[in-house]
Scaffold this motif. Sequence first.
Motif: not given
Length: 473
Positions: A400-402, A456, A458, A461, A466
């Motif tokens: 999962a990412h955000n 992202c 997280m 990440h 990212m």
Amino acid sequence: MITRRSVLGGALAAAGLPLLAPGAARAAGRTVPPAFSVAMPVPPVLRPASCADGVDFYEVSIRKATAEILPGTATDVLTYDGHFPGPVIHARSGRQVAVRQHNDIDMPVAVHLHGASVPPESDGGPMAVFTPGTSRTYTYANRQPHASLWFHDHAHHMESEHVYRGLSGTYLLTDAVERSLPLPKGRYDVPVTIRDARFDGNGQLAYTMGDRNRTTVLANGRVTPYFEVAARKYRFRLLNGSNLRIFSLSLSDGTPLTQIASDGGLLERPVAVPVLTLSPGERADVVIDFSPYPVGTRLVLKNTGTSLPEQLGQVLRFDVTHTANDSSRVPDVLRTLPAAADLPAAVVTRDLVLSMDEDGRPDPRGFINGRMYDPERVDTTVAFGTSEIWNVSNANTRAAHNFHLHLVQFRVLERGGRPVHPTEAGLKDTVRVAAGETVRLHVTFDSYRGDYVYHCHMLDHSAMGMMANFRVR
Ligand code: C2O
Ligand code: CU
Ligand code: CU
């Protein structure tokens, strides 16, 4: 300016080498306590050092401290002004706040006010670090509406470990719209930061990038605590302060939470939410009405992700210990926002693809549109005053990412091609993007010009790459 030495320091930190000397062996209590054996503290409110000329001026020392996270154990933490969890700053729209941050630790730091519309020199982005022994003053004009914001470290390659070790705090911006509503206030308005952690055998916070074993849940810096409440309504300002973990929150008796706000402030209407999903960096304000429960009731805020170890399934217990008057109410209409159809027309549509190595390599890398973060490269240039559509996809099949943009509050138009749930239809600065999913964002760049990042949230990440730069000009 970032120096080669500090970049190297960051690389070492990113490789999981400890930034803090291991503490001397402690005499007692190194183990995680049973659930609900300690009270949840309410984070302290910082007082301005002065309030002259329409500016609330704060002085904060970024320093090492110890916190009693596990009963009887002193755990080394990094703090804003000695507080773990971090302190709260109260601000009002239209009134300026300035914070002089002193770097009293041995690593470079940058302080970012997440969710705020600020000029680039006060954004505290990854390259805007300041070195040990120096200070930096951040100025926040607070030209945006009310919102539950937070501030945290953002030093390039060190942000994830610094935040993990304690460098995060709460910034509550209010305005006339919010203050005119009869929502629970004062001691019935409680910030709660929820996060996970892993402790080593000495009761110290263990940090390695991408750690899947952060299996202890902290609410306001205590392990699965209890919180004594009156049988009335409370507003809880929930922040997911984890680096990686997504929480799915619900009450143990099945009563839905009443969500009233998201990242950028109040929703248009309250929404009954049986399960509240919160990814790292996201905020949700909820009202819980304890008045139907007799004194003596114990209600657990659960984390209902699939197949969680027991420690992770419980976040916090509300103990109804007394009655109290309650003149607060949750109005049917909280604010008005432009309908999606009435937003300014977008002049550009962009596609952004988040991905990371999923092959189990020891040093996974993170990418946006196939590229790792390069502080020197401007990835996206937007025209000041315009609106754009950003389609953000997660190309991974498992991870999962955000997605978080500095500077702006955006609107989430669609998730997986469908209009979003009302809880995501307000102002947002961070949005979940599940494996294989695409979200469609409407973003207006009309506040400041300059260079900012998106990434992202997280944080492990973003530290893996990212992240990217955008320029508003
Ligand atoms: Cu919480 Cu780059 O931000
Ligand atoms: Cu941010
Ligand atoms: Cu991610």
